[in-house]
Design an enzyme around this catalytic site. Structure first.
Site, short mmCIF file in Angstrom:
data_model
loop_
_atom_site.label_atom_id
_atom_site.label_comp_id
_atom_site.label_asym_id
_atom_site.label_seq_id
_atom_site.Cartn_x
_atom_site.Cartn_y
_atom_site.Cartn_z
N TYR A 278 14.07 -48.03 38.89
CA TYR A 278 14.93 -48.65 37.87
C TYR A 278 15.36 -50.05 38.36
O TYR A 278 15.57 -50.95 37.56
CB TYR A 278 16.13 -47.76 37.53
CG TYR A 278 16.77 -48.09 36.20
CD1 TYR A 278 16.03 -48.02 35.02
CD2 TYR A 278 18.10 -48.50 36.12
CE1 TYR A 278 16.60 -48.34 33.81
CE2 TYR A 278 18.68 -48.81 34.90
CZ TYR A 278 17.92 -48.73 33.75
OH TYR A 278 18.48 -49.06 32.54
N LYS B 211 22.51 -53.14 34.47
CA LYS B 211 23.39 -52.17 33.80
C LYS B 211 24.76 -52.11 34.49
O LYS B 211 25.78 -51.87 33.82
CB LYS B 211 22.76 -50.78 33.77
CG LYS B 211 21.54 -50.67 32.85
CD LYS B 211 21.83 -50.99 31.39
CE LYS B 211 20.70 -50.55 30.47
NZ LYS B 211 20.85 -51.08 29.10
P1 NAD Z 1 13.70 -49.72 22.43
O1 NAD Z 1 12.48 -50.35 23.01
O2 NAD Z 1 13.56 -49.04 21.15
O3 NAD Z 1 14.87 -50.79 22.31
C1 NAD Z 1 15.01 -51.88 23.20
C2 NAD Z 1 15.19 -53.10 22.34
O4 NAD Z 1 15.49 -54.26 23.11
C3 NAD Z 1 13.93 -53.41 21.51
O5 NAD Z 1 14.24 -53.40 20.15
C4 NAD Z 1 13.57 -54.81 21.98
O6 NAD Z 1 12.98 -55.60 20.97
C5 NAD Z 1 14.92 -55.34 22.38
N1 NAD Z 1 14.86 -56.58 23.16
C6 NAD Z 1 14.24 -56.78 24.34
N2 NAD Z 1 14.32 -58.08 24.69
C7 NAD Z 1 15.02 -58.69 23.69
C8 NAD Z 1 15.43 -60.04 23.46
N3 NAD Z 1 15.15 -61.03 24.31
N4 NAD Z 1 16.13 -60.31 22.32
C9 NAD Z 1 16.44 -59.33 21.45
N5 NAD Z 1 16.06 -58.04 21.61
C10 NAD Z 1 15.36 -57.75 22.72
O7 NAD Z 1 14.23 -48.72 23.58
P2 NAD Z 1 15.60 -47.89 23.70
O8 NAD Z 1 15.31 -46.89 24.76
O9 NAD Z 1 16.06 -47.48 22.38
O10 NAD Z 1 16.61 -48.97 24.33
C11 NAD Z 1 17.86 -49.30 23.75
C12 NAD Z 1 18.93 -49.38 24.83
O11 NAD Z 1 19.15 -48.07 25.35
C13 NAD Z 1 18.60 -50.27 26.01
O12 NAD Z 1 19.75 -50.98 26.40
C14 NAD Z 1 18.23 -49.26 27.09
O13 NAD Z 1 18.46 -49.78 28.38
C15 NAD Z 1 19.21 -48.17 26.75
N6 NAD Z 1 18.93 -46.85 27.35
C16 NAD Z 1 17.69 -46.26 27.14
C17 NAD Z 1 17.45 -45.02 27.70
C18 NAD Z 1 16.11 -44.35 27.54
O14 NAD Z 1 15.77 -43.47 28.35
N7 NAD Z 1 15.32 -44.69 26.53
C19 NAD Z 1 18.45 -44.36 28.44
C20 NAD Z 1 19.69 -44.99 28.61
C21 NAD Z 1 19.90 -46.24 28.05
O1 0WE Z 2 16.89 -49.01 30.31
C1 0WE Z 2 15.85 -48.39 30.33
C2 0WE Z 2 14.52 -49.11 30.23
C3 0WE Z 2 14.66 -50.52 29.75
C4 0WE Z 2 13.41 -51.35 29.93
C5 0WE Z 2 12.13 -50.87 29.72
C6 0WE Z 2 11.02 -51.72 29.87
C7 0WE Z 2 9.61 -51.25 29.72
C8 0WE Z 2 8.65 -52.36 29.38
C9 0WE Z 2 13.57 -52.65 30.32
N1 0WE Z 2 12.52 -53.49 30.49
C10 0WE Z 2 11.26 -53.05 30.26
N2 0WE Z 2 10.22 -53.93 30.43
C11 0WE Z 2 8.95 -53.64 30.08
O2 0WE Z 2 8.03 -54.46 30.30
N3 0WE Z 2 15.91 -47.02 30.48
C12 0WE Z 2 17.18 -46.40 30.76
C13 0WE Z 2 14.72 -46.15 30.46
C14 0WE Z 2 14.26 -46.00 31.88
O3 0WE Z 2 13.50 -46.94 32.45
C15 0WE Z 2 13.27 -46.54 33.76
C16 0WE Z 2 13.91 -45.34 34.01
C17 0WE Z 2 14.56 -44.98 32.79
C18 0WE Z 2 15.39 -43.76 32.54
C19 0WE Z 2 12.55 -47.18 34.78
C20 0WE Z 2 12.45 -46.56 36.02
C21 0WE Z 2 13.09 -45.38 36.27
C22 0WE Z 2 13.83 -44.73 35.27
#
Ligand code: NAD
Ligand code: 0WE
Length: 263
Positions: free
Chosen positions: A155, A162
């Site tokens: 991560y 974060k």
């Molecule tokens: P997602 O890919 O659907 O959403 C991420 C969004 O960030 C996308 O819509 C992308 O276009 C946007 N983004 C990235 N760079 C950007 C920029 N420069 N300007 C505007 N938008 C931009 O994935 P998600 O998992 O729904 O992520 C949403 C949030 O939830 C994130 O903050 C992620 O860290 C958080 N989160 C995700 C998880 C998981 O496991 N999926 C867990 C905890 C927290």
């Molecule tokens: O916040 C996240 C992931 C956000 C994210 C994902 C990507 C994938 C594609 C940010 N940047 C990028 N850039 C890319 O090019 N999560 C909470 C999901 C997540 O990501 C991990 C996790 C978990 C959970 C990465 C490593 C280990 C655990």
């Protein structure tokens, strides 16, 4: 129930139907909110438009959160279209692929600054504009992950971003509280979204957590949506500056279940 009747919410970070932002949008819509959507890159428009139409959302704008001009423009348009707003949802994060594999110690200056800019500073930048449109108090909500507080393999720089995001929630809550604006974060467990699809070994991680969480399963976008609804509704009127966990209880554990070979 109509917990958000008459409320207007602007949601950033919608990419497709798997987005956490979509789970939140549906929960808000079901409870009577009027929504506006913003997406990050032009290629996402064809995914986001149909989703917007299905909830009768007619405010759909591109906004790259690294650009002050684009942020100003989207809030100018929101002011014209919606007038005031009540809720800002920030569900945006990005780090370079290279920085989410390998060793954290190898993070570049450029990669560090990009992850922090898109994933943490953007909350401050959006909150500044949104709070200006919150004429009758309001709510700001962002999405975080446990990697902010404990080191999680790969991560890496996102964990540092974060941590900055969660601290920003507390400072924004302190600043905006006197204006009746609450600021909170949801810390979600791992969920299969577009952002997660880019992570090597994500399926294994889902399997690992599903066997260890107190609820013995993972969480989904609908569950995050329900907690978002609670936080942004009057039911949570006394809650601000908080990180609420929607992780099936993972973060409360201090040790995994003992494996057979311990006995
Ligand atoms: P997602 O890919 O659907 O959403 C991420 C969004 O960030 C996308 O819509 C992308 O276009 C946007 N983004 C990235 N760079 C950007 C920029 N420069 N300007 C505007 N938008 C931009 O994935 P998600 O998992 O729904 O992520 C949403 C949030 O939830 C994130 O903050 C992620 O860290 C958080 N989160 C995700 C998880 C998981 O496991 N999926 C867990 C905890 C927290
Ligand atoms: O916040 C996240 C992931 C956000 C994210 C994902 C990507 C994938 C594609 C940010 N940047 C990028 N850039 C890319 O090019 N999560 C909470 C999901 C997540 O990501 C991990 C996790 C978990 C959970 C990465 C490593 C280990 C655990």
């Amino acid at each position: 129930m109509n917990l958000l009747q008459g409320k207007k919410a602007l949601i950033f970070g919608l990419a497709n139907k798997n987005s956490i932002a979509w789970g939140i949008a549906q929960a808000f819509h079901q409870q009577g909110a009027t929504l506006g959507f913003s997406y990050g890159i032009p290629q996402l428009e064809r995914r986001v438009r149909p989703l917007a139409e299905s909830l009768e959302v007619d405010f759909v704008e591109k906004c790259d959160v690294t650009s002050d001009e684009e942020i100003d423009l989207v809030f100018d348009k929101a002011a014209g279209h919606l007038g005031s707003i009540d809720i800002l949802v920030h569900a945006v994060a990005f780090a370079k692929q290279d920085d989410l594999s390998g060793r954290f110690v190898n993070t570049s200056r450029d990669g560090f600054s990009m992850a922090l800019d898109i994933s943490a500073f953007s909350l401050v930048a959006l909150s500044k504009r949104a709070s200006g449109l919150m004429t009758d108090g309001g709510n700001i909500l962002t999405m975080t992950y446990y990697g902010a507080e404990k080191a999680i393999p790969h991560y890496n720089v996102m964990g540092v971003a974060k941590a900055a995001l969660e601290a920003s929630v507390r400072y924004l809550a302190m600043d905006l509280g006197p204006d009746g604006i609450r600021v909170n974060a949801i810390s979600a467990g791992p969920i299969k979204t577009l952002a997660a699809a880019g992570i090597a070994g994500f399926r294994k991680m889902l399997h690992y957590t599903s066997e260890r969480t107190p609820l013995r399963r993972n969480v989904d976008q609908v569950e995050v949506g329900k907690t978002a609804l609670w936080l942004c509704s009057d039911l949570a009127s006394g809650v601000t500056g908080e990180v609420v966990y929607v992780d099936a209880g993972y973060h409360i554990l201090g040790m995994p279940e003992p494996p057979e070979h311990w006995e």
